[in-house]
Scaffold this motif. Structure first.
Motif, PDB file in Angstrom:
ATOM      1  N   ILE A 390      42.281   4.908  -3.271  1.00 51.56           N
ATOM      2  CA  ILE A 390      42.734   4.123  -4.417  1.00 51.56           C
ATOM      3  C   ILE A 390      42.126   2.737  -4.303  1.00 51.56           C
ATOM      4  CG2 ILE A 390      44.717   3.312  -5.724  1.00 51.56           C
ATOM      5  CD1 ILE A 390      44.548   6.319  -5.523  1.00 51.56           C
ATOM      6  N   ILE A 391      41.381   2.335  -5.339  1.00 52.20           N
ATOM      7  CA  ILE A 391      40.680   1.055  -5.315  1.00 52.20           C
ATOM      8  C   ILE A 391      41.302   0.155  -6.373  1.00 52.20           C
ATOM      9  CG2 ILE A 391      38.450  -0.083  -5.553  1.00 52.20           C
ATOM     10  CD1 ILE A 391      37.192   2.638  -4.851  1.00 52.20           C
ATOM     11  N   SER A 392      41.769  -1.001  -5.957  1.00 47.77           N
ATOM     12  CA  SER A 392      42.418  -1.939  -6.867  1.00 47.77           C
ATOM     13  C   SER A 392      41.390  -2.616  -7.763  1.00 47.77           C
ATOM     14  CB  SER A 392      43.173  -3.006  -6.065  1.00 47.77           C
ATOM     15  OG  SER A 392      43.597  -4.053  -6.898  1.00 47.77           O
ATOM     16  N   PRO A 393      41.685  -2.773  -9.070  1.00 47.53           N
ATOM     17  CA  PRO A 393      40.767  -3.515  -9.940  1.00 47.53           C
ATOM     18  C   PRO A 393      40.578  -4.951  -9.476  1.00 47.53           C
ATOM     19  CG  PRO A 393      42.371  -2.272 -11.231  1.00 47.53           C
ATOM     20  CD  PRO A 393      42.816  -2.200  -9.806  1.00 47.53           C
ATOM     21  N   ALA A 394      41.648  -5.542  -8.909  1.00 45.77           N
ATOM     22  CA  ALA A 394      41.527  -6.911  -8.419  1.00 45.77           C
ATOM     23  C   ALA A 394      40.499  -7.008  -7.302  1.00 45.77           C
ATOM     24  CB  ALA A 394      42.886  -7.409  -7.930  1.00 45.77           C
ATOM     25  N   LEU A 395      40.454  -5.986  -6.440  1.00 45.98           N
ATOM     26  CA  LEU A 395      39.470  -5.960  -5.363  1.00 45.98           C
ATOM     27  C   LEU A 395      38.061  -5.955  -5.930  1.00 45.98           C
ATOM     28  CD1 LEU A 395      38.852  -5.674  -2.328  1.00 45.98           C
ATOM     29  CD2 LEU A 395      38.977  -3.203  -2.623  1.00 45.98           C
ATOM     30  N   GLY A 396      37.848  -5.144  -6.975  1.00 44.28           N
ATOM     31  CA  GLY A 396      36.533  -5.092  -7.588  1.00 44.28           C
ATOM     32  C   GLY A 396      36.141  -6.408  -8.223  1.00 44.28           C
ATOM     33  N   GLU A 397      37.102  -7.067  -8.917  1.00 40.26           N
ATOM     34  CA  GLU A 397      36.801  -8.347  -9.535  1.00 40.26           C
ATOM     35  C   GLU A 397      36.446  -9.396  -8.484  1.00 40.26           C
ATOM     36  OE1 GLU A 397      40.184  -9.290 -11.831  1.00 40.26           O
ATOM     37  OE2 GLU A 397      39.901  -7.657 -13.288  1.00 40.26           O
ATOM     38  N   ASP A 398      37.202  -9.432  -7.403  1.00 43.05           N
ATOM     39  CA  ASP A 398      36.912 -10.394  -6.336  1.00 43.05           C
ATOM     40  C   ASP A 398      35.536 -10.139  -5.735  1.00 43.05           C
ATOM     41  OD1 ASP A 398      39.387 -11.456  -6.784  1.00 43.05           O
ATOM     42  OD2 ASP A 398      40.355 -10.422  -5.097  1.00 43.05           O
ATOM     43  N   PHE A 399      35.223  -8.881  -5.533  1.00 46.20           N
ATOM     44  CA  PHE A 399      33.931  -8.553  -4.937  1.00 46.20           C
ATOM     45  C   PHE A 399      32.794  -8.947  -5.877  1.00 46.20           C
ATOM     46  CE2 PHE A 399      30.325  -5.741  -4.323  1.00 46.20           C
ATOM     47  CZ  PHE A 399      30.084  -5.886  -2.971  1.00 46.20           C
ATOM     48  N   PHE A 400      32.948  -8.685  -7.170  1.00 46.09           N
ATOM     49  CA  PHE A 400      31.898  -9.003  -8.124  1.00 46.09           C
ATOM     50  C   PHE A 400      31.677 -10.515  -8.188  1.00 46.09           C
ATOM     51  CE2 PHE A 400      30.117  -9.213 -12.500  1.00 46.09           C
ATOM     52  CZ  PHE A 400      28.999  -8.434 -12.256  1.00 46.09           C
ATOM     53  N   GLN A 401      32.749 -11.293  -8.175  1.00 38.08           N
ATOM     54  CA  GLN A 401      32.599 -12.747  -8.167  1.00 38.08           C
ATOM     55  C   GLN A 401      31.901 -13.210  -6.894  1.00 38.08           C
ATOM     56  OE1 GLN A 401      36.517 -14.358  -8.764  1.00 38.08           O
ATOM     57  NE2 GLN A 401      36.625 -13.739 -10.903  1.00 38.08           N
ATOM     58  N   SER A 402      32.281 -12.626  -5.775  1.00 39.46           N
ATOM     59  CA  SER A 402      31.634 -12.989  -4.508  1.00 39.46           C
ATOM     60  C   SER A 402      30.149 -12.642  -4.541  1.00 39.46           C
ATOM     61  CB  SER A 402      32.322 -12.262  -3.339  1.00 39.46           C
ATOM     62  OG  SER A 402      33.685 -12.609  -3.264  1.00 39.46           O
ATOM     63  N   THR A 403      29.817 -11.524  -5.183  1.00 38.39           N
ATOM     64  CA  THR A 403      28.410 -11.132  -5.286  1.00 38.39           C
ATOM     65  C   THR A 403      27.615 -12.146  -6.092  1.00 38.39           C
ATOM     66  OG1 THR A 403      29.034  -8.799  -5.152  1.00 38.39           O
ATOM     67  CG2 THR A 403      26.858  -9.296  -6.031  1.00 38.39           C
ATOM     68  N   ILE A 404      28.192 -12.648  -7.180  1.00 36.57           N
ATOM     69  CA  ILE A 404      27.511 -13.655  -7.997  1.00 36.57           C
ATOM     70  C   ILE A 404      27.300 -14.930  -7.190  1.00 36.57           C
ATOM     71  CG2 ILE A 404      27.725 -15.115 -10.039  1.00 36.57           C
ATOM     72  CD1 ILE A 404      29.215 -12.840 -11.395  1.00 36.57           C
ATOM     73  N   TYR A 405      28.338 -15.373  -6.466  1.00 33.52           N
ATOM     74  CA  TYR A 405      28.195 -16.578  -5.643  1.00 33.52           C
ATOM     75  C   TYR A 405      27.118 -16.382  -4.584  1.00 33.52           C
ATOM     76  CZ  TYR A 405      32.648 -17.927  -7.767  1.00 33.52           C
ATOM     77  OH  TYR A 405      33.639 -18.243  -8.654  1.00 33.52           O
ATOM     78  N   ALA A 406      27.101 -15.200  -3.974  1.00 31.37           N
ATOM     79  CA  ALA A 406      26.104 -14.929  -2.937  1.00 31.37           C
ATOM     80  C   ALA A 406      24.698 -14.929  -3.520  1.00 31.37           C
ATOM     81  CB  ALA A 406      26.397 -13.588  -2.276  1.00 31.37           C
ATOM     82  N   ALA A 407      24.543 -14.416  -4.754  1.00 29.26           N
ATOM     83  CA  ALA A 407      23.227 -14.405  -5.381  1.00 29.26           C
ATOM     84  C   ALA A 407      22.730 -15.812  -5.664  1.00 29.26           C
ATOM     85  CB  ALA A 407      23.277 -13.594  -6.678  1.00 29.26           C
TER      86      ALA A 407
END
Length: 600
Positions: A390-407
């Protein structure tokens, strides 16, 4: 003059088209509407609305995202009006509407469960399965999902490193009970009828339709029939009917069990209110639904029940056969039904499946489960649940934001490091911008609903290169490959999940390496005693780049074709990234460096 720099214009066209492919999306039911992902058991909308439908208003109040949905549905009771996909539906709500929703995706990129949240299930066959078996399993599971109303569900065949096959299921908003009771159930249906044979002394007669067969007791419980000697539990076939010899009863009779129907005999499962429903009974609720069986199955029913004695039920005043109809699903007893005496020896093509549960919701759920399994048919092999994540939508949103910052941080670091190496922003800034353009192009190619955009790109880019060729500008085979391959790949789409993001990172890392090779070659003209011009130096760079790209693609092809685990998305994204680099961005970067360094 513009056509001299056609490679740069081609890069600009591809980047602009990728941005459109990602972000150009219409919202016919409102940008802030919500999408249905799941119905609870008690939802009054179940069976009327479907997963994937877009809800724009409730009781005349517009839905403004998830927060607005919770606001307009809080405390709902009584008659409720919902507008879904532009149509109006009215429901009688008792305690809860029972609908789970999610935000509408604001882009055409199909993000994986890692980023948008949901459930990932891996099912494994209990026995060795071939690719054809897995394809048949997925086809049956897809039918069950559609019949049950689970529209937004993806079934993906996987193959392990040892050659074993799995079934990966990805879906938003589904609980484990549905997986275990509906999707992983093999669905082997059998209807068996008990067949008593009265003994007179040590012999008796089994009647099957108009034919009779002598049965002789040759031991304590051992019998002989048609030359076959059987112990209790022995199986045999008479008149095309599979029987099992159960036991010898205290009343000096023998009990057999004959198979009247199986899943192949089910021709229609009726779901209309007249033939299907749930009614209250003492201590719970009884569910029922009728099925239409084949004429062969009806004949077996008539043969087995012929000659069966009957008895009077004092409570109801009805007469019933001593034969009982037992319904099995995956060798587990679902229900046992008494057979009316007037049905003995008759062709019955529409038997009724019944059962009971303590709670009404459980009765409805079990009725729907059995109907769905019988309508879809049995799986060719049984399945076990290997894992449920079970994957939380909040986890995905946090990861996507972190990916943008890392880029963003990665781009800044590339500029700084390359500037330190070459002491020139004319090299560092284009390198970072071209790297970002590769990310945009890869995402644009992966986007959905973009066939018109990439079809237009194919035409425009072909005309651009053809015109440059007509004007005697330098056009090579790779230019023609670029204007054909990249738009055609853009017509396809795939899911952007964690492995795909890993593929993007790998492609960008390879791209930076290649651009450094181009920068090194173009800024160092002397090689021993010979001095190369800038075109020769770029040619030397591309010889190295194409060799490295070919190696990368060759390493990814096995992962893409074999599809080991979740590496397929990584392989596809890496290959697309490498192709974009060698056909679009590297040549454009080389042209930019050539222009900026023509005076060196």
């Amino acid at each position: 003059m513009m056509l001299r720099h056609w490679r740069i214009w081609l890069l600009a066209l591809i980047v602009f088209s990728s941005v459109l492919a990602i972000g150009f999306k219409t919202y016919p039911y409102g940008r802030n509407s919500v999408e249905i992902v799941y119905f609870s058991d008690e939802s009054p909308a179940r069976g009327v609305l479907e997963q994937g439908m877009v809800i724009s208003s409730v009781n005349g109040r517009s839905v403004q995202g998830l927060g607005g949905w919770e606001e307009v549905t809080q405390g709902l009771e009584g008659e409720t009006t919902i507008v879904a996909d532009g149509k109006t539906y009215t429901f009688d709500v008792n305690e809860s509407l029972g609908i789970d929703v999610a935000e509408i995706q604001k882009s055409n990129i199909n993000f994986g469960l890692d980023l948008r949240g949901g459930t990932r299930i891996v099912l494994t066959p209990t026995e060795n399965a071939t690719k054809e078996t897995i394809d048949q399993v997925i086809s049956t599971l897809q039918t069950r999902a559609n019949l049950y109303g689970l529209r937004e569900m993806n079934f993906i065949p996987l193959r392990g490193s040892g050659g074993e096959y799995y079934v990966l299921i990805e879906v938003a908003g589904i609980n484990r009970d549905i997986v275990e009771d509906l999707l992983s159930t093999q669905g082997k249906f059998e209807a068996k009828i008990s067949k008593p044979v009265q003994l007179l002394g040590d012999s008796g007669v089994m009647q099957l339709g108009s034919e009779t067969f002598d049965v002789t007791l040759v031991g304590n419980d051992t019998i002989s029939i048609e030359g076959m000697t059987l112990e209790p539990g022995g199986e045999f076939t008479l008149k095309g009917i599979d029987f099992e010899y159960l036991n010898r009863t205290e009343g000096n009779s023998l009990m057999f069990m004959g198979k009247a129907y199986d899943g192949d005999d089910i021709e229609l499962v009726q779901t209309d209110p007249q033939s299907s429903g749930v009614v209250p009974i003492q201590g719970g609720y009884r569910f029922f639904f009728s099925v239409l069986v084949s004429s062969e199955g009806a004949q077996r029913f008539a043969d087995i029940t012929s000659g069966s004695p009957s008895y009077l039920d004092l409570a109801s005043g009805e007469r019933y056969l001593e034969s009982v109809l037992f319904l099995y699903l995956d060798d587990s007893l679902v229900s046992d039904l008494r057979i009316s005496a007037d049905l003995g020896g008759r062709l019955v093509q529409n038997p009724q499946v019944t059962g009971s549960r303590t709670e009404q919701e459980d009765a409805i759920e079990e009725k729907m489960r059995l109907q769905t399994i019988l309508r879809s048919g049995a799986l060719p092999t049984s399945l076990e649940v290997a894992s449920v994540d079970i994957i939380s939508p909040a986890l995905g949103e946090d990861f996507f934001q972190s990916t943008i910052y890392a880029a963003v941080l990665a781009v800044a670091l590339v500029i700084v490091i390359v500037f330190i190496r070459y002491r020139s922003l004319r090299v560092a800034v284009p390198m970072a911008l071209v790297g970002l353009s590769e990310v945009v192009i890869i995402l644009g190619i992966a986007a959905t609903n973009d066939a018109l955009i990439w079809g237009t790109v194919l035409v425009i880019s072909f005309l651009m290169v053809a015109t440059a060729w007509w004007k005697k500008h330098s056009i090579d085979l790779y230019a023609w490959a670029a204007v054909l391959i990249i738009p055609l790949i853009g017509l396809s789409s795939w899911t952007i999940d964690l492995p795909a993001i890993g593929g993007i990172i790998a492609a960008i890392g390879t791209g930076v390496d290649h651009q450094i090779i181009i920068a090194d070659e173009t800024r160092s003209g002397a090689k021993g005693k010979r001095t190369y011009n800038i075109k020769d130096r770029i040619g030397r760079a591309f010889f190295i780049i194409f060799g490295a790209a070919a190696t990368s693609i060759a390493a990814m092809v096995p992962l893409m074709t074999i599809g080991i685990g979740f590496l397929r998305g990584f392989a596809i994204t890496t290959i697309v990234g490498v192709l974009v680099g060698i056909l679009i961005t590297r040549p454009a970067y080389a042209r930019i460096i050539e222009i900026l360094n023509k005076d060196d």
